[in-house]
Design an enzyme around this catalytic site. Sequence first.
Site, PDB file in Angstrom:
ATOM      1  N   LEU A 149       0.784  -1.217   0.043  1.00  0.00           N
ATOM      2  CA  LEU A 149      -0.046   0.088  -0.090  1.00  0.00           C
ATOM      3  C   LEU A 149       0.850   1.180   0.162  1.00  0.00           C
ATOM      4  O   LEU A 149       1.620   1.642   0.919  1.00  0.00           O
ATOM      5  CB  LEU A 149      -0.973   0.205   1.186  1.00  0.00           C
ATOM      6  CG  LEU A 149      -1.509  -1.183   1.600  1.00  0.00           C
ATOM      7  CD1 LEU A 149      -2.633  -0.967   2.602  1.00  0.00           C
ATOM      8  CD2 LEU A 149      -2.400  -1.500   0.112  1.00  0.00           C
ATOM      9  N   GLY A 202      -0.734   6.722  -0.410  1.00  0.00           N
ATOM     10  CA  GLY A 202      -0.795   7.987   0.550  1.00  0.00           C
ATOM     11  C   GLY A 202       0.127   9.054   0.238  1.00  0.00           C
ATOM     12  O   GLY A 202       1.191   8.721  -0.549  1.00  0.00           O
ATOM     13  N   ARG A 232       2.715  14.069   7.069  1.00  0.00           N
ATOM     14  CA  ARG A 232       3.444  14.586   8.149  1.00  0.00           C
ATOM     15  C   ARG A 232       5.163  14.486   7.890  1.00  0.00           C
ATOM     16  O   ARG A 232       5.714  14.832   8.623  1.00  0.00           O
ATOM     17  CB  ARG A 232       3.283  13.422   9.429  1.00  0.00           C
ATOM     18  CG  ARG A 232       2.133  13.340  10.203  1.00  0.00           C
ATOM     19  CD  ARG A 232       1.727  12.114  10.806  1.00  0.00           C
ATOM     20  NE  ARG A 232       1.230  11.140  10.249  1.00  0.00           N
ATOM     21  CZ  ARG A 232       0.687   9.952  10.848  1.00  0.00           C
ATOM     22  NH1 ARG A 232       1.006   9.542  11.896  1.00  0.00           N
ATOM     23  NH2 ARG A 232       0.408   8.937   9.909  1.00  0.00           N
ATOM     24  N   LYS A 238      33.685  12.220 -17.779  1.00  0.00           N
ATOM     25  CA  LYS A 238      32.381  11.688 -18.164  1.00  0.00           C
ATOM     26  C   LYS A 238      32.558  10.833 -19.486  1.00  0.00           C
ATOM     27  O   LYS A 238      33.170  11.045 -20.417  1.00  0.00           O
ATOM     28  CB  LYS A 238      31.389  12.800 -18.449  1.00  0.00           C
ATOM     29  CG  LYS A 238      30.009  12.335 -18.790  1.00  0.00           C
ATOM     30  CD  LYS A 238      29.451  13.097 -19.825  1.00  0.00           C
ATOM     31  CE  LYS A 238      29.865  12.861 -21.106  1.00  0.00           C
ATOM     32  NZ  LYS A 238      29.244  13.187 -22.212  1.00  0.00           N
ATOM     33  N   ALA A 254      47.936  19.760 -17.254  1.00  0.00           N
ATOM     34  CA  ALA A 254      47.069  20.532 -16.389  1.00  0.00           C
ATOM     35  C   ALA A 254      46.209  21.472 -17.465  1.00  0.00           C
ATOM     36  O   ALA A 254      46.693  22.108 -18.399  1.00  0.00           O
ATOM     37  CB  ALA A 254      47.855  21.390 -15.450  1.00  0.00           C
ATOM     38  N   SER A 301      49.901  21.565 -21.506  1.00  0.00           N
ATOM     39  CA  SER A 301      48.860  22.380 -20.304  1.00  0.00           C
ATOM     40  C   SER A 301      48.213  23.204 -21.212  1.00  0.00           C
ATOM     41  O   SER A 301      48.659  24.009 -22.200  1.00  0.00           O
ATOM     42  CB  SER A 301      49.583  22.991 -19.259  1.00  0.00           C
ATOM     43  OG  SER A 301      50.447  22.011 -18.574  1.00  0.00           O
TER      44      SER A 301
HETATM   45  C1  UD1 Z   1      -1.682   2.110   9.526  1.00  0.00           C
HETATM   46  C2  UD1 Z   1      -2.676   1.265  10.296  1.00  0.00           C
HETATM   47  C3  UD1 Z   1      -2.363   1.315  11.628  1.00  0.00           C
HETATM   48  C4  UD1 Z   1      -0.976   0.775  12.071  1.00  0.00           C
HETATM   49  C5  UD1 Z   1       0.004   1.600  11.263  1.00  0.00           C
HETATM   50  C6  UD1 Z   1       1.311   0.624  11.169  1.00  0.00           C
HETATM   51  C7  UD1 Z   1      -4.991   1.649   8.914  1.00  0.00           C
HETATM   52  C8  UD1 Z   1      -6.326   2.247   9.136  1.00  0.00           C
HETATM   53  N1  UD1 Z   1      -4.053   1.764  10.063  1.00  0.00           N
HETATM   54  O1  UD1 Z   1      -1.743   3.434  10.140  1.00  0.00           O
HETATM   55  O2  UD1 Z   1      -3.165   0.462  12.397  1.00  0.00           O
HETATM   56  O3  UD1 Z   1      -0.664   0.706  13.476  1.00  0.00           O
HETATM   57  O4  UD1 Z   1      -0.300   1.714   9.846  1.00  0.00           O
HETATM   58  O5  UD1 Z   1       2.319   1.511  10.519  1.00  0.00           O
HETATM   59  O6  UD1 Z   1      -4.658   0.616   8.308  1.00  0.00           O
HETATM   60  N2  UD1 Z   1      -2.511   3.953   1.923  1.00  0.00           N
HETATM   61  C9  UD1 Z   1      -2.969   3.938   0.765  1.00  0.00           C
HETATM   62  N3  UD1 Z   1      -4.054   4.249   0.353  1.00  0.00           N
HETATM   63  C10 UD1 Z   1      -4.864   4.939   1.271  1.00  0.00           C
HETATM   64  C11 UD1 Z   1      -4.143   5.115   2.722  1.00  0.00           C
HETATM   65  C12 UD1 Z   1      -3.062   4.576   2.884  1.00  0.00           C
HETATM   66  O7  UD1 Z   1      -2.286   3.430  -0.230  1.00  0.00           O
HETATM   67  O8  UD1 Z   1      -5.946   5.361   0.923  1.00  0.00           O
HETATM   68  C13 UD1 Z   1      -1.086   3.606   2.271  1.00  0.00           C
HETATM   69  C14 UD1 Z   1      -0.177   4.809   2.562  1.00  0.00           C
HETATM   70  O9  UD1 Z   1       0.647   5.245   1.365  1.00  0.00           O
HETATM   71  C15 UD1 Z   1       0.983   4.015   3.514  1.00  0.00           C
HETATM   72  C16 UD1 Z   1       0.084   2.775   4.101  1.00  0.00           C
HETATM   73  O10 UD1 Z   1      -1.182   2.876   3.211  1.00  0.00           O
HETATM   74  O11 UD1 Z   1       2.124   3.535   3.042  1.00  0.00           O
HETATM   75  C17 UD1 Z   1      -0.241   3.135   5.509  1.00  0.00           C
HETATM   76  O12 UD1 Z   1      -1.196   4.407   5.748  1.00  0.00           O
HETATM   77  P1  UD1 Z   1      -0.888   5.358   6.670  1.00  0.00           P
HETATM   78  O13 UD1 Z   1      -1.780   6.599   6.437  1.00  0.00           O
HETATM   79  O14 UD1 Z   1       0.575   5.505   7.054  1.00  0.00           O
HETATM   80  O15 UD1 Z   1      -1.372   4.681   8.126  1.00  0.00           O
HETATM   81  P2  UD1 Z   1      -1.448   4.798   9.455  1.00  0.00           P
HETATM   82  O16 UD1 Z   1      -1.961   6.057   9.967  1.00  0.00           O
HETATM   83  O17 UD1 Z   1       0.112   4.955   9.940  1.00  0.00           O
HETATM   84 CA    CA Z   2       2.063   4.904   8.582  1.00  0.00          CA
END
Ligand code: UD1
Ligand code: CA
Length: 458
Positions: A11, A14, A18, A356, A385, A410
């Site tokens: 996944l 996102g 932060r 290069k 040089a 040079s």
């Molecule tokens: C998530 C978990 C949390 C866990 C934590 C561990 C959920 C709801 N929460 O929280 O329980 O403790 O990871 O690190 O799963 N992403 C997508 N699509 C979306 C949302 C997120 O692909 O719509 C991906 C983000 O890019 C990321 C990952 O999912 O790589 C996790 O998402 P993030 O927002 O970081 O979740 P946490 O709030 O950290």
């Molecule tokens: Ca996370």
Amino acid sequence: MPHQNTIAVILAAGKGTRMHSDKPKVLQTLLGETMLRYVAAAARAVAGQVLIVVGHGQEQMRSCHPDLAESFVLQEEQLGTGHALQVAWERVRASGAGHCLVINGDTPLVTPADLEDLLQTAAEGADIAFLTALLPQAGAFGRVLRGTDGEVKGIVEAKDFDPGRDGPDTGEVNTGLFCLSVNSVENLLFSLTNGNRAGELYITDLVGLAVESGLDVHALRREDAGALMGINSPLELARAEEFLRAGIVAQLLASGCLIHHPEGVVVGPRAVVEPGAELTGPCRILGASKIARGARVGAFCQLIDTVLAAGAEVREFSHLEGATLEAGAMAGPYARLRPGAKLMENARVGNFVEMKKSVLGPGAKASHLTYLGDAEIGAAANIGAGTITCNYDGTHKHTTIIGAGAFIGSNTALVAPVRVGQGAVVGAGSVITKDVPDGALGIARGKQSNLPGRAKKT
Ligand code: UD1
Ligand code: CA
């Protein structure tokens, strides 16, 4: 060997708010490699197929990882981790895999062994297996809820956690690593709802739903899983990078590399440093670099995708990328070798020399203040040089060939395409626009005239 019956879904759609960066979070790097590279490598080690859910900054993701683009699945709107898995599900189904690993893309320290543990539990019959960690400060992570006998009841996100309803905070949190039985969880996945504070579809809700439906759910609790927690902030990124760096350097020391000031030495995960190689920190050896036994890298150097053979040496303050130094070759201090720079046996470049796409033949030297681009330089040639290969005419790049044993005086400009023959000599200060034959002396500069007495000031 990867399990053919397993597909992994990473996944990575996102934004990573932060991080305060315009880049998608998984493109942040540790030791010169993106987070996504680490996670994809771990996934590939255990799963026969890998999918990566992308969304935010997907164009950047594609251009950074063209080799992974086949695995990308687009989540147009980021409606939560559960939604991300729903988007990938059609391809999960089509893969025919029985087990689906789900890995948060922001977990670069995940290892194949962690994933194997989950697969093992799944192979023993769990419909859902997931890894949990006990943290002294559970912060923003999802809390794992257990019943009186320790049985898992669900996961509640930090935002939604309510001690009155959910019981005391035990500090046990979800790492975001799951192994799901494809057939068992399908219906539950598509019955997720977004009735939570974030208004998202949470993958974590699968756990409670599965328990309610009587499925077999296993939470593997790790006492030492701090490293598995996702990276959400620059501070967490720095800590994870330092953890990896220190681990790699400790391994190299144990294997017999000579490392001075190891706390300043950065070696990327794909780099190979052989026992008996010598590094002095601070320095960075990144990408697919290889430092052979007996080769040396001085302080304040950066080497990316660079190969040093036995006895080659890079002296202080040098920057090398895509370069090769054969046995006994030497570069620096203050050398800059760009992609395609090659120093054959015992060749040398000194301070403020840039190369290069150029080869310096065996024993050839360019000791000071020189630019060699698109050049082939023969054995034992000497480049004076201030020599510049003028390789670019504003539209095209052209080649300069310098024969074996040639001597370039040079401050010479070699206007390419041009060839200086074997054993030829070029007078200092020349602008060479025509070939110089083998053994000839080429001079192309204004003649000096001395005007007697004219130095007097009036
Ligand atoms: C998530 C978990 C949390 C866990 C934590 C561990 C959920 C709801 N929460 O929280 O329980 O403790 O990871 O690190 O799963 N992403 C997508 N699509 C979306 C949302 C997120 O692909 O719509 C991906 C983000 O890019 C990321 C990952 O999912 O790589 C996790 O998402 P993030 O927002 O970081 O979740 P946490 O709030 O950290
Ligand atoms: Ca996370």
